[in-house]
Each structure stands twice: as C-alpha cells, then as structure tokens.
Write a protein that holds these residues in place. Structure first.
Motif, short mmCIF file in Angstrom:
data_model
loop_
_atom_site.label_atom_id
_atom_site.label_comp_id
_atom_site.label_asym_id
_atom_site.label_seq_id
_atom_site.Cartn_x
_atom_site.Cartn_y
_atom_site.Cartn_z
N ARG A 1 0.84 -1.21 0.00
CA ARG A 1 0.00 0.00 0.00
C ARG A 1 0.87 1.26 0.00
N LYS A 2 1.92 1.27 0.80
CA LYS A 2 2.82 2.43 0.85
C LYS A 2 3.48 2.66 -0.51
N ILE A 3 3.88 1.59 -1.17
CA ILE A 3 4.51 1.69 -2.49
C ILE A 3 3.52 2.24 -3.50
N ILE A 4 2.29 1.72 -3.47
CA ILE A 4 1.25 2.17 -4.39
C ILE A 4 0.90 3.63 -4.14
N GLU A 5 0.76 4.01 -2.89
CA GLU A 5 0.44 5.41 -2.57
C GLU A 5 1.53 6.35 -3.08
N LYS A 6 2.78 5.96 -2.95
CA LYS A 6 3.89 6.78 -3.45
C LYS A 6 3.83 6.88 -4.97
N SER A 7 3.58 5.76 -5.64
CA SER A 7 3.46 5.77 -7.11
C SER A 7 2.29 6.63 -7.55
N ASN A 8 1.16 6.47 -6.89
CA ASN A 8 -0.03 7.25 -7.25
C ASN A 8 0.18 8.75 -7.05
N ALA A 9 0.98 9.12 -6.05
CA ALA A 9 1.21 10.54 -5.76
C ALA A 9 1.96 11.25 -6.88
N THR A 10 2.76 10.52 -7.63
CA THR A 10 3.55 11.13 -8.71
C THR A 10 3.02 10.79 -10.11
N TYR A 11 1.93 10.05 -10.16
CA TYR A 11 1.41 9.55 -11.43
C TYR A 11 1.15 10.67 -12.44
N ALA A 12 0.39 11.68 -12.06
CA ALA A 12 0.05 12.77 -12.99
C ALA A 12 1.29 13.53 -13.41
N ASP A 13 2.24 13.71 -12.50
CA ASP A 13 3.48 14.42 -12.86
C ASP A 13 4.20 13.71 -13.99
N PHE A 14 4.26 12.39 -13.90
CA PHE A 14 4.92 11.62 -14.97
C PHE A 14 4.12 11.71 -16.27
N ALA A 15 2.79 11.63 -16.17
CA ALA A 15 1.96 11.72 -17.37
C ALA A 15 2.12 13.08 -18.04
N ASN A 16 2.27 14.12 -17.26
CA ASN A 16 2.37 15.47 -17.79
C ASN A 16 3.72 15.75 -18.46
N LYS A 17 4.73 14.94 -18.19
CA LYS A 17 6.06 15.18 -18.75
C LYS A 17 6.18 14.84 -20.23
N ASN A 18 5.34 13.94 -20.71
CA ASN A 18 5.43 13.49 -22.11
C ASN A 18 6.79 12.91 -22.47
N ASP A 19 7.51 12.39 -21.52
CA ASP A 19 8.82 11.83 -21.82
C ASP A 19 8.87 10.31 -21.62
N GLY A 20 7.73 9.73 -21.42
CA GLY A 20 7.66 8.28 -21.26
C GLY A 20 7.92 7.79 -19.84
N SER A 21 8.19 8.70 -18.91
CA SER A 21 8.48 8.28 -17.53
C SER A 21 7.35 7.47 -16.93
N ILE A 22 6.13 7.80 -17.28
CA ILE A 22 4.99 7.10 -16.69
C ILE A 22 5.01 5.61 -17.05
N LEU A 23 5.58 5.29 -18.19
CA LEU A 23 5.61 3.90 -18.62
C LEU A 23 6.43 3.03 -17.69
N LEU A 24 7.35 3.63 -16.93
CA LEU A 24 8.16 2.88 -15.98
C LEU A 24 7.32 2.36 -14.82
N ARG A 25 6.12 2.90 -14.65
CA ARG A 25 5.22 2.44 -13.60
C ARG A 25 4.48 1.16 -13.99
N TYR A 26 4.57 0.79 -15.27
CA TYR A 26 3.80 -0.33 -15.82
C TYR A 26 4.71 -1.50 -16.17
N THR A 27 4.14 -2.72 -16.16
CA THR A 27 4.86 -3.89 -16.65
C THR A 27 5.05 -3.76 -18.16
N ASN A 28 5.97 -4.53 -18.70
CA ASN A 28 6.23 -4.48 -20.15
C ASN A 28 5.02 -4.89 -20.98
N ASP A 29 4.17 -5.75 -20.43
CA ASP A 29 2.99 -6.22 -21.15
C ASP A 29 1.69 -5.67 -20.57
#
Length: 148
Positions: free
Chosen positions: A30-58
């Motif tokens: 839960r702590k890991i997920i909360e931390k990931s969720n807290a930065t989710y929009a920031d990564f999406a807003n960057k348009n540099d692909g950083s958000i994809l690191l939050r996801y599995t390859n498939d």
C-alpha cells in the motif's frame, strides 16, 4: 476428542498468523502504491515516457468508451495525447497476497492547474510484483460523470 480440539486450534492459529502476515505485506505494498499514485500525474504530464516505468512491459490500459490500450508504444501515444492535469488517488480497498499480485480499488479526482475540479471517478489496478518492484499490469478507470 482432544485431538480434534487441538487440531482445530492449530488450524485457527495458522489462519490468524497467515492473515496477519498477509495484512503486513499488503500494508507494505500500500505504501509503495500510494507513493506511485502521488507522482502519477506528474509523470503523465512530462510526455517523456516516464509514466511507462510504472507499468509492466505487457501492461494494458482500459480507458472508458475506448478499446484497450496495450503495449508500450500504444500507451506512450495515449499519455502523450492526454490532458495536462493534477490527479489525486485515494485507495479504497487493496486485495491480494502482497507477494505476486495486488488489486487496488481507488477513487480519483482530477483538477486543472488552477485547482478547478474537472473529473472524478474510480480506478481498478492489478499490480504485479516484478524484478524491478511493483508495477501496474492492468489499469481500468472511468469517470463518475455522464459521457459528454
């Protein structure tokens, strides 16, 4: 009779120990997920692909009123074309073993950069434990607002 009573007690204690262990694992995840969720929009807003690191390859996204979006290239296009917003997530429920897969049910609220609320809804994410840590494997979300 004593044997049956003793066996029942051992089974009961084993179930309690497993539940406590599972609860501890879920609290760590839960702590890991909360931390990931807290930065989710920031990564999406960057348009540099950083958000994809939050996801599995498939991984796959399941957006509302649209076909599933699977694979890194398709997901990159999806996020690139998305709105620039602030999003907050509140975990409602977390299920799973805390070791291989966890399912998150969350509420989201989306605001523009001036703080004006533009959407709210629900999210169901299947998280998978990988060699790189916990990653989103399936991500389904939809607005609570009627379709425009």
């Amino acid at each position: 009779m004593k044997s049956i009573t003793m066996l029942a007690m051992l089974i009961g204690m084993s179930c309690i120990a497993k539940a406590q262990s599972n609860e501890s694992s879920l609290q760590e995840v839960r702590k890991i997920i909360e931390k990931s969720n807290a930065t989710y929009a920031d990564f999406a807003n960057k348009n540099d692909g950083s958000i994809l690191l939050r996801y599995t390859n498939d991984a796959c996204l399941f957006p509302p009123n649209a076909a599933p979006v699977c694979g890194r290239n398709n997901m990159a296009k999806f996020f690139k074309d998305g709105p620039k917003v602030h999003t907050t997530f509140t975990i409602q429920h977390l299920y799973g073993d805390g070791k291989t897969f966890v399912t998150e049910e969350s509420y989201y609220e989306m605001t523009d950069f001036n703080g004006k609320k533009i959407d709210e809804g629900k999210v169901v994410v299947v998280w998978k434990h990988t060699n790189e840590g916990w990653k989103m494997h399936r991500d389904m979300f939809s607005s609570n607002y009627p379709k425009k």
